[in-house]
Design a protein around this motif. Structure first.
Motif, PDB file in Angstrom:
ATOM      1  N   ILE A 102       0.846  -1.199   0.000  1.00  0.00           N
ATOM      2  CA  ILE A 102       0.000   0.000   0.000  1.00  0.00           C
ATOM      3  C   ILE A 102       0.882   1.251   0.000  1.00  0.00           C
ATOM      4  O   ILE A 102       0.635   2.202  -0.764  1.00  0.00           O
ATOM      5  N   CYS A 103       1.928   1.248   0.827  1.00  0.00           N
ATOM      6  CA  CYS A 103       2.868   2.378   0.844  1.00  0.00           C
ATOM      7  C   CYS A 103       3.544   2.551  -0.509  1.00  0.00           C
ATOM      8  O   CYS A 103       3.765   3.683  -0.969  1.00  0.00           O
ATOM      9  N   ALA A 104       3.882   1.438  -1.157  1.00  0.00           N
ATOM     10  CA  ALA A 104       4.522   1.498  -2.472  1.00  0.00           C
ATOM     11  C   ALA A 104       3.605   2.159  -3.493  1.00  0.00           C
ATOM     12  O   ALA A 104       4.041   2.996  -4.297  1.00  0.00           O
ATOM     13  N   LEU A 105       2.330   1.818  -3.455  1.00  0.00           N
ATOM     14  CA  LEU A 105       1.377   2.419  -4.385  1.00  0.00           C
ATOM     15  C   LEU A 105       1.182   3.904  -4.082  1.00  0.00           C
ATOM     16  O   LEU A 105       1.045   4.720  -5.002  1.00  0.00           O
ATOM     17  N   ILE A 106       1.205   4.266  -2.802  1.00  0.00           N
ATOM     18  CA  ILE A 106       1.129   5.685  -2.428  1.00  0.00           C
ATOM     19  C   ILE A 106       2.345   6.414  -2.986  1.00  0.00           C
ATOM     20  O   ILE A 106       2.229   7.530  -3.520  1.00  0.00           O
ATOM     21  N   ARG A 107       3.529   5.791  -2.873  1.00  0.00           N
ATOM     22  CA  ARG A 107       4.753   6.400  -3.418  1.00  0.00           C
ATOM     23  C   ARG A 107       4.642   6.607  -4.923  1.00  0.00           C
ATOM     24  O   ARG A 107       5.182   7.579  -5.477  1.00  0.00           O
ATOM     25  N   LEU A 108       3.910   5.750  -5.610  1.00  0.00           N
ATOM     26  CA  LEU A 108       3.737   5.866  -7.056  1.00  0.00           C
ATOM     27  C   LEU A 108       2.613   6.826  -7.444  1.00  0.00           C
ATOM     28  O   LEU A 108       2.344   7.016  -8.621  1.00  0.00           O
ATOM     29  N   GLY A 109       1.959   7.411  -6.434  1.00  0.00           N
ATOM     30  CA  GLY A 109       0.961   8.425  -6.724  1.00  0.00           C
ATOM     31  C   GLY A 109      -0.482   7.979  -6.627  1.00  0.00           C
ATOM     32  O   GLY A 109      -1.395   8.742  -6.928  1.00  0.00           O
ATOM     33  N   PHE A 110      -0.702   6.744  -6.192  1.00  0.00           N
ATOM     34  CA  PHE A 110      -2.076   6.256  -6.011  1.00  0.00           C
ATOM     35  C   PHE A 110      -2.515   6.623  -4.589  1.00  0.00           C
ATOM     36  O   PHE A 110      -2.246   5.894  -3.645  1.00  0.00           O
ATOM     37  N   VAL A 111      -3.182   7.758  -4.441  1.00  0.00           N
ATOM     38  CA  VAL A 111      -3.489   8.273  -3.113  1.00  0.00           C
ATOM     39  C   VAL A 111      -4.922   7.976  -2.674  1.00  0.00           C
ATOM     40  O   VAL A 111      -5.236   8.115  -1.488  1.00  0.00           O
ATOM     41  N   LYS A 112      -5.770   7.565  -3.597  1.00  0.00           N
ATOM     42  CA  LYS A 112      -7.157   7.272  -3.229  1.00  0.00           C
ATOM     43  C   LYS A 112      -7.292   5.803  -2.837  1.00  0.00           C
ATOM     44  O   LYS A 112      -6.789   4.917  -3.538  1.00  0.00           O
ATOM     45  N   SER A 113      -7.975   5.560  -1.738  1.00  0.00           N
ATOM     46  CA  SER A 113      -8.149   4.185  -1.256  1.00  0.00           C
ATOM     47  C   SER A 113      -8.867   3.315  -2.281  1.00  0.00           C
ATOM     48  O   SER A 113      -8.573   2.123  -2.409  1.00  0.00           O
ATOM     49  N   ALA A 114      -9.801   3.911  -3.028  1.00  0.00           N
ATOM     50  CA  ALA A 114     -10.536   3.146  -4.041  1.00  0.00           C
ATOM     51  C   ALA A 114      -9.601   2.648  -5.142  1.00  0.00           C
ATOM     52  O   ALA A 114      -9.736   1.511  -5.622  1.00  0.00           O
ATOM     53  N   GLN A 115      -8.625   3.491  -5.520  1.00  0.00           N
ATOM     54  CA  GLN A 115      -7.649   3.088  -6.539  1.00  0.00           C
ATOM     55  C   GLN A 115      -6.791   1.936  -6.038  1.00  0.00           C
ATOM     56  O   GLN A 115      -6.580   0.939  -6.749  1.00  0.00           O
ATOM     57  N   ILE A 116      -6.289   2.080  -4.817  1.00  0.00           N
ATOM     58  CA  ILE A 116      -5.425   1.053  -4.231  1.00  0.00           C
ATOM     59  C   ILE A 116      -6.198  -0.248  -4.064  1.00  0.00           C
ATOM     60  O   ILE A 116      -5.690  -1.340  -4.332  1.00  0.00           O
ATOM     61  N   ALA A 117      -7.456  -0.132  -3.622  1.00  0.00           N
ATOM     62  CA  ALA A 117      -8.304  -1.318  -3.425  1.00  0.00           C
ATOM     63  C   ALA A 117      -8.488  -2.074  -4.736  1.00  0.00           C
ATOM     64  O   ALA A 117      -8.430  -3.312  -4.768  1.00  0.00           O
ATOM     65  N   GLU A 118      -8.698  -1.329  -5.810  1.00  0.00           N
ATOM     66  CA  GLU A 118      -8.903  -1.963  -7.119  1.00  0.00           C
ATOM     67  C   GLU A 118      -7.651  -2.702  -7.571  1.00  0.00           C
ATOM     68  O   GLU A 118      -7.730  -3.814  -8.108  1.00  0.00           O
ATOM     69  N   LEU A 119      -6.486  -2.093  -7.338  1.00  0.00           N
ATOM     70  CA  LEU A 119      -5.225  -2.695  -7.777  1.00  0.00           C
ATOM     71  C   LEU A 119      -4.856  -3.924  -6.945  1.00  0.00           C
ATOM     72  O   LEU A 119      -4.293  -4.893  -7.476  1.00  0.00           O
ATOM     73  N   LEU A 120      -5.153  -3.882  -5.656  1.00  0.00           N
ATOM     74  CA  LEU A 120      -4.766  -4.980  -4.763  1.00  0.00           C
ATOM     75  C   LEU A 120      -5.898  -5.977  -4.504  1.00  0.00           C
ATOM     76  O   LEU A 120      -5.705  -6.954  -3.778  1.00  0.00           O
ATOM     77  N   HIS A 121      -7.076  -5.717  -5.100  1.00  0.00           N
ATOM     78  CA  HIS A 121      -8.236  -6.611  -4.964  1.00  0.00           C
ATOM     79  C   HIS A 121      -8.701  -6.730  -3.510  1.00  0.00           C
ATOM     80  O   HIS A 121      -8.933  -7.818  -2.997  1.00  0.00           O
ATOM     81  N   TYR A 122      -8.778  -5.569  -2.867  1.00  0.00           N
ATOM     82  CA  TYR A 122      -9.377  -5.462  -1.538  1.00  0.00           C
ATOM     83  C   TYR A 122     -10.559  -4.503  -1.626  1.00  0.00           C
ATOM     84  O   TYR A 122     -10.722  -3.779  -2.609  1.00  0.00           O
ATOM     85  N   SER A 123     -11.345  -4.445  -0.571  1.00  0.00           N
ATOM     86  CA  SER A 123     -12.410  -3.457  -0.521  1.00  0.00           C
ATOM     87  C   SER A 123     -11.809  -2.113  -0.109  1.00  0.00           C
ATOM     88  O   SER A 123     -10.792  -2.074   0.600  1.00  0.00           O
TER      89      SER A 123
END
Length: 212
Positions: free
Chosen positions: A162-183
């Motif tokens: 999750i921190c890695a995705l934040i470092r890459l600019g994915f700051v919205k939880s919905a975006q991160i959830a979609e990429l990692l297949h979580y809610s």
């Protein structure tokens, strides 16, 4: 004697003035040389920075080429797998082998889990190649006793991913959830716990985004 004395005095005054002018000119020349040396040093520094930037850009471009190729190959592999799976399903349908088809679809969820884990491993490896000190840098932002200790063979865990995705600019939880297949709720909870572990809770994610 008086005329000779006068001429000698005039000559001494002239020589003295010339010496002063020469001294002033020499001091100016030294000042110009000093300014020129400073300018040359600055120019050399600029040139070195330019060369360094070119090397970094070249390295960055090489990294991009490597990972574009890597993920293109990965996507191609997934497309091939889906194509083969569709062919098998169609074959079973034509033969009316419905029981076998049910077994195939029930096993599909296990296949998705395996492929998801494979995707994580590819991402972790690629990300840490670009940011090799990322885990240590994140740990430096956490309270004593809250640092991550990875299992043997583990590159990133869920929190670090999750921190890695934040470092890459994915700051919205919905975006991160979609990429990692979580809610989105699960990702939000993870992020909340991460901030609670941080030395500076309010700026934790900002500091993560600054990791080099």
């Amino acid at each position: 004697m008086t005329l000779l004395t006068f001429l000698s005095g005039i000559t001494l005054i002239y020589v003295y003035r010339q010496m002063i002018n020469l001294k002033v000119a020499k001091e100016r020349q030294q000042g110009l040389n000093k300014d020129l040396t400073v300018a040359n040093n600055k120019l050399e520094e600029i040139n070195n920075n330019f060369k360094k930037a070119n090397l970094e850009l070249l390295d960055s471009n090489n990294i991009k080429e490597v990972y574009i190729s890597r993920f293109f190959k990965l996507c191609s592999t997934y497309v091939d797998r889906m194509h083969n799976f569709r062919k098998q399903v169609n074959k079973k349908l034509l033969k009316k082998e419905y029981s076998d088809l049910m077994k195939m679809t029930s096993c599909a969820s296990d296949l998705l889990v395996t492929e998801q884990q494979e995707l994580y491993e590819h991402f972790d490896s690629a990300f840490l190649h670009i940011f090799p000190n990322f885990v240590a840098s994140v740990n430096n932002l956490l309270l004593p006793g809250e640092q991550f200790i990875l299992k043997e063979g583990e590159l990133l865990n869920t929190e670090l991913r999750i921190c890695a995705l934040i470092r890459l600019g994915f700051v919205k939880s919905a975006q991160i959830a979609e990429l990692l297949h979580y809610s989105p709720t699960t990702i939000y909870n993870y992020r909340t716990r991460l901030r609670e572990k941080a030395l500076s809770r309010d700026v934790f994610e900002e500091k993560v985004m600054q990791i080099q």
